[in-house]
Design a protein around this motif. Structure first.
Motif, PDB file in Angstrom:
ATOM      1  N   ILE A  33       0.640  -1.119   0.182  1.00 47.09           N
ATOM      2  CA  ILE A  33       0.356  -0.044  -0.330  1.00 47.09           C
ATOM      3  C   ILE A  33       0.924   0.737   0.436  1.00 47.09           C
ATOM      4  O   ILE A  33       0.706   2.219  -1.323  1.00 47.09           O
ATOM      5  CB  ILE A  33      -0.834   0.077   0.942  1.00 47.09           C
ATOM      6  CG1 ILE A  33      -2.265  -0.988   0.802  1.00 47.09           C
ATOM      7  CG2 ILE A  33      -1.569   1.263   1.856  1.00 47.09           C
ATOM      8  CD1 ILE A  33      -2.891  -1.056   1.860  1.00 47.09           C
ATOM      9  N   GLU A  34       2.086   1.595   0.477  1.00 43.99           N
ATOM     10  CA  GLU A  34       2.226   2.451   0.750  1.00 43.99           C
ATOM     11  C   GLU A  34       3.289   2.957  -0.430  1.00 43.99           C
ATOM     12  O   GLU A  34       3.685   4.220  -0.799  1.00 43.99           O
ATOM     13  CB  GLU A  34       4.132   2.309   1.710  1.00 43.99           C
ATOM     14  CG  GLU A  34       3.275   2.741   3.668  1.00 43.99           C
ATOM     15  CD  GLU A  34       3.771   2.243   4.683  1.00 43.99           C
ATOM     16  OE1 GLU A  34       4.775   2.206   4.503  1.00 43.99           O
ATOM     17  OE2 GLU A  34       3.490   2.739   5.833  1.00 43.99           O
ATOM     18  N   LYS A  35       3.847   1.655  -1.099  1.00 44.26           N
ATOM     19  CA  LYS A  35       3.657   2.345  -2.540  1.00 44.26           C
ATOM     20  C   LYS A  35       3.281   2.614  -3.626  1.00 44.26           C
ATOM     21  O   LYS A  35       3.987   2.817  -4.224  1.00 44.26           O
ATOM     22  CB  LYS A  35       5.104   0.933  -2.942  1.00 44.26           C
ATOM     23  CG  LYS A  35       6.190   0.820  -4.643  1.00 44.26           C
ATOM     24  CD  LYS A  35       6.645   1.498  -4.302  1.00 44.26           C
ATOM     25  CE  LYS A  35       7.782   2.157  -5.413  1.00 44.26           C
ATOM     26  NZ  LYS A  35       8.579   3.046  -5.172  1.00 44.26           N
ATOM     27  N   LEU A  36       1.908   2.031  -3.286  1.00 43.29           N
ATOM     28  CA  LEU A  36       0.997   2.535  -4.302  1.00 43.29           C
ATOM     29  C   LEU A  36       0.582   3.899  -4.090  1.00 43.29           C
ATOM     30  O   LEU A  36       0.274   4.868  -4.891  1.00 43.29           O
ATOM     31  CB  LEU A  36      -0.471   1.774  -4.300  1.00 43.29           C
ATOM     32  CG  LEU A  36      -0.521   0.107  -5.001  1.00 43.29           C
ATOM     33  CD1 LEU A  36      -1.561  -0.742  -4.562  1.00 43.29           C
ATOM     34  CD2 LEU A  36      -0.492   0.440  -6.569  1.00 43.29           C
ATOM     35  N   PHE A  37       0.947   4.370  -2.671  1.00 38.49           N
ATOM     36  CA  PHE A  37       0.721   5.811  -2.949  1.00 38.49           C
ATOM     37  C   PHE A  37       1.699   6.810  -3.145  1.00 38.49           C
ATOM     38  O   PHE A  37       0.925   7.350  -4.047  1.00 38.49           O
ATOM     39  CB  PHE A  37       0.530   6.361  -0.985  1.00 38.49           C
ATOM     40  CG  PHE A  37      -0.959   5.987  -0.102  1.00 38.49           C
ATOM     41  CD1 PHE A  37      -1.508   6.589  -0.570  1.00 38.49           C
ATOM     42  CD2 PHE A  37      -0.546   5.069   0.432  1.00 38.49           C
ATOM     43  CE1 PHE A  37      -3.175   6.574   0.102  1.00 38.49           C
ATOM     44  CE2 PHE A  37      -1.942   4.953   1.672  1.00 38.49           C
ATOM     45  CZ  PHE A  37      -2.661   6.084   1.856  1.00 38.49           C
ATOM     46  N   GLN A  38       2.472   5.524  -3.628  1.00 34.17           N
ATOM     47  CA  GLN A  38       4.117   7.050  -3.774  1.00 34.17           C
ATOM     48  C   GLN A  38       3.667   6.813  -5.796  1.00 34.17           C
ATOM     49  O   GLN A  38       3.661   7.788  -5.653  1.00 34.17           O
ATOM     50  CB  GLN A  38       4.624   6.074  -3.761  1.00 34.17           C
ATOM     51  CG  GLN A  38       6.103   6.928  -1.959  1.00 34.17           C
ATOM     52  CD  GLN A  38       6.774   5.955  -2.284  1.00 34.17           C
ATOM     53  OE1 GLN A  38       7.739   4.816  -3.230  1.00 34.17           O
ATOM     54  NE2 GLN A  38       7.519   6.290  -1.238  1.00 34.17           N
ATOM     55  N   GLU A  74      -4.996  14.552  -3.730  1.00 36.49           N
ATOM     56  CA  GLU A  74      -6.643  14.962  -3.831  1.00 36.49           C
ATOM     57  C   GLU A  74      -6.961  13.446  -3.351  1.00 36.49           C
ATOM     58  O   GLU A  74      -7.804  12.926  -3.366  1.00 36.49           O
ATOM     59  CB  GLU A  74      -7.490  14.956  -4.796  1.00 36.49           C
ATOM     60  CG  GLU A  74      -6.329  16.752  -4.844  1.00 36.49           C
ATOM     61  CD  GLU A  74      -5.344  16.894  -6.030  1.00 36.49           C
ATOM     62  OE1 GLU A  74      -3.987  15.924  -6.222  1.00 36.49           O
ATOM     63  OE2 GLU A  74      -4.963  18.188  -6.979  1.00 36.49           O
ATOM     64  N   LYS A  75      -6.505  12.432  -4.583  1.00 36.22           N
ATOM     65  CA  LYS A  75      -7.066  11.111  -4.418  1.00 36.22           C
ATOM     66  C   LYS A  75      -6.623   9.818  -3.544  1.00 36.22           C
ATOM     67  O   LYS A  75      -7.251   9.104  -3.502  1.00 36.22           O
ATOM     68  CB  LYS A  75      -6.740  10.644  -5.845  1.00 36.22           C
ATOM     69  CG  LYS A  75      -7.008  11.325  -6.917  1.00 36.22           C
ATOM     70  CD  LYS A  75      -8.696  11.039  -7.358  1.00 36.22           C
ATOM     71  CE  LYS A  75      -9.274  12.158  -8.723  1.00 36.22           C
ATOM     72  NZ  LYS A  75     -10.846  11.788  -8.235  1.00 36.22           N
ATOM     73  N   TYR A 111      -6.432  10.202   6.515  1.00 34.92           N
ATOM     74  CA  TYR A 111      -6.030  10.468   5.532  1.00 34.92           C
ATOM     75  C   TYR A 111      -5.433  11.712   5.537  1.00 34.92           C
ATOM     76  O   TYR A 111      -5.184  12.296   4.665  1.00 34.92           O
ATOM     77  CB  TYR A 111      -6.023   9.431   4.253  1.00 34.92           C
ATOM     78  CG  TYR A 111      -5.248  10.308   3.291  1.00 34.92           C
ATOM     79  CD1 TYR A 111      -3.989   9.776   2.859  1.00 34.92           C
ATOM     80  CD2 TYR A 111      -6.357  10.756   2.867  1.00 34.92           C
ATOM     81  CE1 TYR A 111      -3.454  10.141   1.745  1.00 34.92           C
ATOM     82  CE2 TYR A 111      -5.291  11.369   1.468  1.00 34.92           C
ATOM     83  CZ  TYR A 111      -4.371  10.821   0.704  1.00 34.92           C
ATOM     84  OH  TYR A 111      -3.711  11.147  -0.650  1.00 34.92           O
ATOM     85  N   CYS A 112      -7.425  12.035   5.106  1.00 39.57           N
ATOM     86  CA  CYS A 112      -7.924  13.014   5.143  1.00 39.57           C
ATOM     87  C   CYS A 112      -6.957  14.606   5.106  1.00 39.57           C
ATOM     88  O   CYS A 112      -7.453  16.058   5.465  1.00 39.57           O
ATOM     89  CB  CYS A 112      -9.610  13.687   4.642  1.00 39.57           C
ATOM     90  SG  CYS A 112      -9.995  12.433   3.504  1.00 39.57           S
ATOM     91  N   ASN A 153       1.474  18.079  -6.683  1.00 38.74           N
ATOM     92  CA  ASN A 153       1.009  16.821  -5.542  1.00 38.74           C
ATOM     93  C   ASN A 153       0.457  15.349  -5.826  1.00 38.74           C
ATOM     94  O   ASN A 153       0.370  14.902  -5.288  1.00 38.74           O
ATOM     95  CB  ASN A 153      -0.703  17.577  -6.177  1.00 38.74           C
ATOM     96  CG  ASN A 153      -1.179  18.941  -6.561  1.00 38.74           C
ATOM     97  OD1 ASN A 153      -0.609  19.978  -5.777  1.00 38.74           O
ATOM     98  ND2 ASN A 153      -2.131  19.460  -6.778  1.00 38.74           N
ATOM     99  N   THR A 154       2.285  14.831  -5.931  1.00 36.01           N
ATOM    100  CA  THR A 154       2.046  13.363  -6.235  1.00 36.01           C
ATOM    101  C   THR A 154       2.318  13.320  -4.355  1.00 36.01           C
ATOM    102  O   THR A 154       2.542  14.616  -3.391  1.00 36.01           O
ATOM    103  CB  THR A 154       3.201  12.673  -6.536  1.00 36.01           C
ATOM    104  OG1 THR A 154       4.069  13.114  -6.409  1.00 36.01           O
ATOM    105  CG2 THR A 154       2.657  13.091  -8.070  1.00 36.01           C
TER     106      THR A 154
END
Lengths: 599, 181
Positions: free
Chosen positions: A216-221, A227-228, A248-249, A536-537
Motif C-alpha cells: 500500500i505504501e508503494k501504491l500511494f507513491q 487529492e485522490k 488520511y484526509c 501534488n504526488t
C-alpha cells in the motif's frame, strides 16, 4: 509537569534545532546527535510519552541527501512531538540509532522499515521477512524511489529463488508446537500462529503476519495524488474504512495548511466515526458471545449489527461508510431525517446495552472472561499497546492509583489531542471521560445505563468486553448530541469545501512538506504521515494502524507469565496462564486487523 | 410418569387403535394395485446443499465482514442448504476474496489442492476480479493457471467493494448443483 523543552534542554548536549510549528500542538525538533536522541527518548519514556510512529524516509534525492528518521510522540500535555534525525554518519548511512530498549513498541516499525526501505538499527541485527516473505528477494526495498517502476521490481522478484524454510527450533521434552494458519478455519483474515504448548497451557506463541501485504505504501507513491489518496486509504482495513480515510484526509489538510473546515464537515466526521465504532463493537461483542457458545444472544446481536450496517447504507450509500471523506470535507448525497436517525440509533444501542448487561452478568461469561488473557498495566506501558486494549488495563492492580493508571484511562486521542468536533464541544470529551467510572467521577454521569468501574478493568477479556459495551453507550450519546445540533444546519449546506480550494491550497504548499493526521478509530489511534512530492504526488505516506502495536500485546496477553515481575528467583511465583481454548476469546476480545498490520 | 400410566384415558382400545389402523393401512395398500408413483420428495433443495470454504487472498477484511453477515438470522445462509466449512477437504466451493498477494500464493495453492473434485471457485469483491485498486502493486501476483481455470469454469463473480450480503447470497444460491459439474 516538565514539558518537552525541559527534556530537550536536559538531554541534548550537541546542537538541536526547533522548526516552526505547523499546527498549534505540533512541536518539531531536529536532533542531530544520536546519543542526545537516546537520552531524550529515555526522558520521554519516564514522562509517560507514547510513541505514535516512526517514519523512515528516503530523502537522498532532496536537499539533505540522506535517509531521514522521524519519531512522533504524543505527550501527556497534549503536544505531538516530532523528532527528526538525519542519518548522515558517513560510516552508517543506512543505519540508525534504535530506541527499542526504551520503546519496545518500535519493533514492528523497525522490522517493517528494514524490509521496505532497507534501514536497520545500529546496535543489533534484525531479520528480513516481516512483511516481505520468502518470495521476495531480501534486498528489494520497494520504497526506495529509484527502483520504483513495477516492471523492474517484478523482474527482480521473478529471478529470486525462494529459500528453504528454516528448521523449527527445538522444544523441551513434553512440549509441542501447534501451528495454526495462515488460512484459518473461519471467515477471517490470514496470519500464522504457532503455539508452544505443554499440555493445554500456552507457554509461548509465535505470530507471523505479513501474508496480506499489498504494497500500500508503494501504491500511494506510485499511483496516487494527494487529492485522490483517500481511495486507497479506506481500503487499508475494511472495518476501519472511515477512520483510515479520515486520518488520511486530515493529514492532507494539515499538509495543505487548511485550518478551518466547514463546521458541518466536522460534525459529519464525528458522527460517522462514532457509527463505525458502534457497529464494530457490536460485531465483536457478538463474536465473543458466540465463542462462549451463547448463540441465542449472539444471533440477536448479529441482527443489531445488520441494522447498523443498513443505517450506514442509508446515510452514505455504503455499508462500510466508504466514499464520503475527501480532503477538505465530506461528500454526501442526502441529508437524513434527524429524528429518525436519533430514534434508530437509540433503539439499536438500547437493545444492545440490554443484551450487554445480560452478558456481563451471565456466570458462564464471567467464568470464562475473568483472568483470561491478562495484560498488566506495566506491560501495556512497556510494550506501547494502544487504544481499547490499553484503556482496558487502566484498573490493573499493579498500577491502580498511580499516574500511569490515569494516563491509560484517558489514552484516547479524542481526549489527548482533540480535533474537529471534539475540540468544538468539550461536552463530548466529558462523555468520553464518563465511559469509565472512577472515584472522582461527577454524579452527572450516573444516569448512564452501563457502569464500568475503573477497578474492574484488569486488562483481561472481561475488561475489554465491558469497555466495548460502555463505549457503545458513549458513542450513542455522542451521536445524540451531534444529531440534535446538526438539525440546525440547512439541508442545502454541503459540507465539502470546493475541491478547487483544496487543490489551490495544496499547490501553494512547498514540495516535500509533510502533514500529520490522526484519528481515534475503534481499535485505537490511526496515524498518517504524508509528504508531498512534485506536482501534488505523494512522496511518502506512512500508515500506522493500531494493530501494529497491539499484536505484540496480544501475544503477551496469551502466553504464560509471572503475575508480578520480580528479579527474586528464589521466591515461588504465581503465573497467569491461558489454555488453548482461551485463545479464540483473547483473539476476539482484541480483534486486531491483519490487513492494517501488513499494509 | 406413574400418574400418566394410571390415567383413565389410557384404555385397551386406546392402545390397540393405532396398531389396528396400521394393520388396516397395510392391508389396504397391499390389496390395491399401484396406479401412480408416490410423489418424490423435493430434492432440488438437497441437491443444492453446498459446503463453502472461505479463502482470504489479501482482502481488506471488508468482504469477510459481509460474508460473516450471511450467517446472521437476517440472511441466514443455511436455510438454503449452504454452509461454511472449516476445512477445504470438506468443501465443494472455494470463496475467494482479495487481490491474491504473493505472500499468500503458496498457502492458497495448498488450500486449493486440498479440495476434492468436483470443485468450484467463486470470486467475491472487485479485488478478486483482477486485483482491483491493488492491480498494479508489486505485491499482487497472477493466480496459478490451475486455480484460474476453475474460476473460469465456474464463472461466478460478485462485484462490489465489498458486495452487499444479498448480492453474495443471490450468487451462491444460483450455483448449479454439484453433480452436474
Amino acid at each position: 509537569m516538565p514539558d518537552i523543552y525541559d527534556g530537550v534542554r536536559q538531554s541534548c548536549q550537541q546542537s538541536w534545532l526547533e522548526l516552526p510549528r505547523r499546527a498549534p500542538n505540533e512541536v518539531h525538533f531536529v536532533i542531530s546527535d544520536s546519543e542526545d536522541l537516546d537520552r531524550l527518548c529515555a526522558w520521554a519514556k519516564q514522562q509517560n510519552y507514547y510513541l505514535c510512529t516512526m517514519v523512515t524516509n528516503d530523502e537522498r534525492a532532496l536537499e539533505d541527501h540522506v535517509f531521514k528518521l522521524y519519531y512522533v510522540f504524543s505527550a501527556p500535555q497534549g503536544d505531538l512531538v516530532i523528532l527528526e534525525h538525519l542519518l548522515n554518519d558517513p560510516k552508517h548511512l543506512e543505519q540508525y540509532p534504535s530506541i527499542r530498549e526504551v520503546f519496545p513498541s518500535v519493533e514492528g516499525l523497525e522490522l517493517e522499515a528494514y524490509d521496505m526501505i532497507g534501514l536497520s538499527p545500529l546496535d543489533y541485527p534484525i531479520p528480513h521477512g516481516f512483511v516481505l516473505h520468502e518470495p521476495y528477494p531480501p534486498d528489494l526495498y520497494p520504497l526506495r524511489p529509484r527502483r520504483s517502476p513495477k516492471v523492474l521490481i517484478e523482474e527482480r522478484i521473478e529471478k529470486h529463488i525462494k529459500p528453504p524454510s528454516p528448521p523449527l527450533p527445538q522444544l523441551p521434552d513434553g512440549m509441542f508446537f501447534l501451528p495454526v494458519g495462515p488460512i484459518h478455519a473461519g471467515i477471517i483474515e490470514a496470519g500464522h500462529f504457532r503455539f508452544h504448548v505443554a499440555g493445554e497451557v500456552i507457554e509461548n506463541l509465535d505470530i507471523r503476519l505479513g501474508y496480506k501485504h499489498r504494497g500500500i505504501e508503494k501504491l500511494f507513491q506510485a499511483q496516487y495524488t494527494v487529492e485522490k489518496g483517500w481511495e486507497l486509504a479506506e481500503k487499508v482495513s475494511g472495518d476501519s474504512s472511515f477512520a483510515h480515510a479520515m486520518a488520511y484526509c486530515q493529514a492532507a489538510e494539515a499538509l495543505a495548511g487548511i485550518e478551518s473546515l466547514p463546521q458541518s464537515a466536522l460534525y459529519w466526521r464525528g458522527l460517522f466515526l462514532e457509527l463505525e465504532r458502534i457497529y464494530n463493537h457490536i460485531n465483536d461483542v457478538g463474536a465473543l458471545v458466540h465463542d462462549m457458545t451463547f448463540d441465542l444472544v449472539a444471533s440477536e446481536i448479529a441482527v443489531l449489527r445488520e441494522k447498523m450496517m443498513r443505517l450506514n447504507q442509508h446515510l452514505t450509500g455504503h455499508r462500510l461508510l466508504r466514499g464520503v471523506n475527501r480532503p477538505g470535507g465530506i461528500v454526501l448525497k442526502r441529508v437524513p431525517d434527524w429524528e429518525a436517525l436519533q430514534t434508530e440509533v437509540v433503539d439499536i444501542t438500547g437493545e444492545f446495552l440490554r443484551l450487554g448487561e445480560l452478558i456481563m452478568k451471565m456466570p458462564a461469561c464471567r467464568d470464562r472472561a475473568f483472568t483470561t488473557g491478562v495484560m498488566t498495566g506495566q506491560q501495556v506501558k512497556k510494550f506501547g499497546a494502544t487504544g481499547l486494549a490499553a484503556r482496558a488495563a487502566c484498573g490493573a492492580s499493579d498500577i491502580l492509583g498511580t499516574a500511569l493508571a490515569d494516563e491509560l484511562r484517558q489514552h484516547d486521542f479524542r481526549l489527548k489531542h482533540p480535533q474537529g468536533v471534539y475540540k468544538l464541544h468539550t461536552k463530548l470529551c466529558d462523555e468520553i471521560r464518563a465511559t469509565i467510572v472512577t472515584e472522582n467521577t461527577k454524579p452527572s454521569a450516573s444516569f448512564r445505563r452501563v457502569q464500568v468501574f475503573q477497578k474492574d478493568l484488569q486488562g483481561d477479556v472481561f475488561a475489554r468486553l465491558a469497555l466495548r459495551v460502555a463505549e457503545v453507550e458513549t458513542s450513542s450519546r455522542i451521536i445524540q448530541r451531534l444529531a440534535s445540533r446538526m438539525k440546525k444546519f440547512a439541508a442545502s449546506e454541503l459540507a465539502l469545501i470546493e475541491p478547487d480550494i483544496f487543490t489551490q491550497a495544496l499547490r501553494k504548499t512547498p514540495n516535500f512538506e509533510f502533514g500529520i493526521g490522526y484519528v481515534e478509530g475503534w481499535r485505537g489511534d490511526i496515524f498518517y504521515w504524508l509528504m508531498k512530492g512534485p506536482g501534488n504526488t505523494i512522496f511518502r505516506c506512512k500508515v500506522r494502524d493500531p494493530s501494529l502495536f497491539n499484536w505484540p500485546a496480544l501475544r503477551l496477553a496469551t502466553i504464560r507469565k509471572p503475575k508480578l515481575e520480580t528479579n527474586d528467583k528464589t521466591q515461588s511465583q504465581d503465573y497467569w496462564e491461558n489454555i488453548l481454548a482461551d485463545f479464540p476469546l483473547i483473539n476476539k476480545s482484541f480483534n486486531l486487523s491483519y490487513a492494517g498490520h501488513d499494509l | 410418569m406413574r400418574s400418566q400410566l394410571t390415567d383413565k384415558t389410557i384404555t385397551v382400545w386406546g392402545l390397540l387403535r393405532p396398531r389396528l389402523l396400521n394393520l388396516l393401512k397395510t392391508l389396504h395398500s397391499h390389496g390395491k394395485l399401484h396406479t401412480e408413483k408416490p410423489p418424490l420428495p423435493d430434492l432440488t433443495a438437497k441437491r443444492r446443499s453446498i459446503f463453502i470454504r472461505h479463502l482470504d487472498c489479501g482482502s481488506c477484511n471488508g468482504c469477510e465482514l459481509e460474508l460473516n453477515a450471511l450467517n446472521n438470522p437476517i440472511y441466514d445462509l443455511e436455510r438454503f442448504g449452504i454452509q461454511f466449512e472449516a476445512s477445504p477437504r470438506h468443501a465443494d466451493v472455494l470463496v475467494m476474496t482479495g487481490p491474491f498477494t504473493r505472500n499468500l500464493e503458496e498457502a492458497a495453492r495448498l488450500t486449493f489442492d486440498a479440495m476434492s473434485e468436483p470443485r468450484r471457485i467463486v470470486t467475491i469483491g472487485d479485488c478478486a476480479k483482477d486485483g482491483g485498486i491493488f492491480k498494479d502493486s508489486y505485491a499482487v501476483t497472477t493466480r496459478p493457471p490451475e486455480i484460474e481455470a476453475v474460476i473460469q469454469a465456474t464463472n461466478i463473480h460478485v462485484a462490489g467493494c465489498p458486495p452487499a450480503p444479498e448480492e453474495i447470497l443471490k450468487a451462491l444460491v444460483k450455483l448449479p448443483p454439484m453433480s452436474s459439474a
